[in-house]
Design a protein around this motif. Structure first.
Motif, mmCIF file in Angstrom:
data_model
loop_
_atom_site.group_PDB
_atom_site.id
_atom_site.type_symbol
_atom_site.label_atom_id
_atom_site.label_comp_id
_atom_site.label_asym_id
_atom_site.label_seq_id
_atom_site.Cartn_x
_atom_site.Cartn_y
_atom_site.Cartn_z
ATOM 1 N N TYR A 33 -19.376 26.088 -19.025
ATOM 2 C CA TYR A 33 -19.216 25.299 -19.912
ATOM 3 C C TYR A 33 -17.608 25.128 -19.969
ATOM 4 O O TYR A 33 -16.836 26.266 -19.738
ATOM 5 N N TRP A 34 -17.113 24.058 -20.333
ATOM 6 C CA TRP A 34 -15.742 23.919 -20.832
ATOM 7 C C TRP A 34 -15.800 23.270 -22.398
ATOM 8 O O TRP A 34 -16.411 22.290 -22.701
ATOM 9 N N TYR A 35 -15.109 23.940 -23.184
ATOM 10 C CA TYR A 35 -14.536 23.365 -24.545
ATOM 11 C C TYR A 35 -13.093 23.450 -24.655
ATOM 12 O O TYR A 35 -12.507 24.148 -24.037
ATOM 13 N N ARG A 36 -12.735 22.542 -25.791
ATOM 14 C CA ARG A 36 -11.426 22.547 -26.091
ATOM 15 C C ARG A 36 -11.155 22.533 -27.589
ATOM 16 O O ARG A 36 -12.213 22.420 -28.314
ATOM 17 N N GLN A 37 -10.010 22.961 -28.011
ATOM 18 C CA GLN A 37 -9.624 23.317 -29.451
ATOM 19 C C GLN A 37 -8.201 22.797 -29.732
ATOM 20 O O GLN A 37 -7.295 23.484 -29.091
ATOM 21 N N ILE A 38 -8.018 21.563 -30.170
ATOM 22 C CA ILE A 38 -6.832 21.211 -30.623
ATOM 23 C C ILE A 38 -6.171 22.126 -31.623
ATOM 24 O O ILE A 38 -7.082 22.322 -32.653
ATOM 25 N N LEU A 39 -5.043 22.273 -31.679
ATOM 26 C CA LEU A 39 -4.392 23.341 -32.776
ATOM 27 C C LEU A 39 -5.160 22.628 -34.069
ATOM 28 O O LEU A 39 -4.517 21.656 -34.606
ATOM 29 N N GLY A 40 -5.397 23.764 -34.632
ATOM 30 C CA GLY A 40 -5.877 23.730 -36.201
ATOM 31 C C GLY A 40 -7.298 22.934 -36.204
ATOM 32 O O GLY A 40 -7.373 22.666 -37.474
ATOM 33 N N GLN A 41 -7.835 22.796 -35.058
ATOM 34 C CA GLN A 41 -9.056 22.012 -35.148
ATOM 35 C C GLN A 41 -10.405 22.578 -34.662
ATOM 36 O O GLN A 41 -10.225 23.749 -34.483
ATOM 37 N N LYS A 42 -11.476 21.838 -34.835
ATOM 38 C CA LYS A 42 -12.819 22.772 -34.456
ATOM 39 C C LYS A 42 -12.792 22.942 -32.913
ATOM 40 O O LYS A 42 -12.053 22.212 -32.211
ATOM 41 N N ASP A 86 -4.035 15.468 -24.869
ATOM 42 C CA ASP A 86 -4.954 16.436 -24.134
ATOM 43 C C ASP A 86 -4.254 17.854 -24.508
ATOM 44 O O ASP A 86 -4.771 18.959 -24.046
ATOM 45 N N SER A 87 -3.026 17.891 -25.077
ATOM 46 C CA SER A 87 -2.531 19.407 -25.358
ATOM 47 C C SER A 87 -3.678 19.991 -26.220
ATOM 48 O O SER A 87 -3.817 19.547 -27.533
ATOM 49 N N PHE A 106 -17.287 33.363 -24.017
ATOM 50 C CA PHE A 106 -15.849 32.564 -24.084
ATOM 51 C C PHE A 106 -14.989 33.382 -23.275
ATOM 52 O O PHE A 106 -14.803 34.513 -23.657
ATOM 53 N N GLY A 107 -14.148 32.719 -22.422
ATOM 54 C CA GLY A 107 -12.811 33.379 -21.812
ATOM 55 C C GLY A 107 -11.693 33.221 -22.945
ATOM 56 O O GLY A 107 -12.006 32.602 -24.086
ATOM 57 N N PRO A 108 -10.510 33.765 -22.585
ATOM 58 C CA PRO A 108 -9.448 33.718 -23.545
ATOM 59 C C PRO A 108 -8.633 32.558 -23.888
ATOM 60 O O PRO A 108 -7.954 32.316 -24.691
ATOM 61 N N GLY A 109 -9.039 31.482 -22.738
ATOM 62 C CA GLY A 109 -8.602 30.161 -22.920
ATOM 63 C C GLY A 109 -6.908 29.839 -22.173
ATOM 64 O O GLY A 109 -6.415 31.031 -21.876
ATOM 65 N N THR A 110 -7.079 28.518 -22.082
ATOM 66 C CA THR A 110 -5.612 28.239 -21.396
ATOM 67 C C THR A 110 -5.112 27.269 -22.383
ATOM 68 O O THR A 110 -5.418 26.321 -22.818
ATOM 69 N N ARG A 111 -3.780 27.700 -22.691
ATOM 70 C CA ARG A 111 -3.273 26.576 -23.803
ATOM 71 C C ARG A 111 -2.471 25.657 -22.691
ATOM 72 O O ARG A 111 -1.381 26.244 -21.750
ATOM 73 N N LEU A 112 -2.686 24.492 -22.831
ATOM 74 C CA LEU A 112 -2.237 23.123 -22.182
ATOM 75 C C LEU A 112 -1.298 22.498 -23.093
ATOM 76 O O LEU A 112 -1.540 22.052 -24.251
ATOM 77 N N SER B 3 -1.586 14.707 -43.617
ATOM 78 C CA SER B 3 -1.849 16.014 -42.766
ATOM 79 C C SER B 3 -2.958 15.813 -41.795
ATOM 80 O O SER B 3 -3.888 15.087 -41.899
ATOM 81 N N VAL B 4 -2.468 16.383 -40.880
ATOM 82 C CA VAL B 4 -3.722 16.760 -39.531
ATOM 83 C C VAL B 4 -4.265 18.053 -39.534
ATOM 84 O O VAL B 4 -3.452 19.128 -40.309
#
Lengths: 115, 112
Positions: A33-42, A86-87, A106-112, B3-4
């Motif tokens: 699987y791939w997931y993403r997490q935008i800063l401060g979001q789910k 995409d960041s 889950f892996g530790p993640g890549t910060r893009l 706010s975001v």
């Protein structure tokens, strides 16, 4: 204890460039699987992969995204032409048995970061 | 300006006390749930899971309770330690697919 690994840990790229994020799932796992997490979001699901094909994908996973299992150990996420939005942190995960009713590790993640 | 991002619920507890973290899930079709712990800059780490045919499951220092009637999940951490400080997410799986749907998370701070 087996774990999912990801490289690189950080990636900075220019808008419009292609990036490839790499993952080595747990060795006897079958689902990836791939997931993403935008800063401060789910944490958001992108795609699941089984038996060398995509089994499920979200609306986020549009034509600029692709996944591949190029060999017996690696699992990659390619973003063809990166956009600023995409960041995010990109997490790879894997699970054991076939099917969704299984713990995903889950892996530790890549910060893009796209500039 | 607007706010975001999410404003995470926060919980502060004294070291040694018990912690209870709550989660309301959205879909009555969800039948498998996982609690994940996420430390700053790291990936979600599995803590404990529960299937919908159970009401309670216990692990080492952790207990998960599931109330399907009100679609509520809780994580209880006994004798909370400073190393427990993290964001805790519940994630639900619907038997129609492989993906997990993550909640917004709760930030737990343990005060020594």
């Amino acid at each position: 204890e087996p774990e999912v690994t990801q490289t690189p840990s950080h990636q900075v790229t220019q808008m419009g460039q292609e990036v490839i994020l790499r993952c080595v799932p747990i060795s006897n796992h079958l689902y990836f699987y791939w997931y993403r997490q935008i800063l401060g979001q789910k944490v958001e699901f992108l795609v699941s992969f089984y038996n060398n094909e995509i089994s499920e994908k979200s609306e986020i996973f549009d034509d600029q995204f692709s996944v591949e299992r190029p060999d017996g150990s690696n699992f990659t996420l390619k973003i063809r032409s990166t956009k600023l939005e995409d960041s995010a942190m990109y997490f790879c995960a894997s699970s054991g048995r076939a099917g969704g009713q299984e713990t995903q590790y889950f892996g530790p993640g890549t910060r893009l970061l796209v500039l | 300006g607007e706010s975001v991002g999410l404003h995470l619920p926060t919980l502060s507890v004294q070291e040694g006390d018990n912690s209870i973290i709550n989660c309301a899930y959205s879909n009555s079709a969800s039948d498998y749930f996982i609690w994940y712990k996420q430390e700053s800059g790291k990936g979600p780490q599995f803590i404990i899971d529960i299937r919908s045919n159970m009401d309670k499951r216990q692990g080492q220092r952790v207990t998960v309770l599931l109330n399907k009637t009100v679609k509520h999940l809780s994580l209880q951490i006994a004798a909370t330690q400073p190393g427990d400080s993290a964001v805790y997410f519940c994630a639900e799986n619907r038997n129609t697919g492989n993906q997990f749907y993550f909640g917004t998370g709760t930030s737990l701070t343990v005060i020594p």
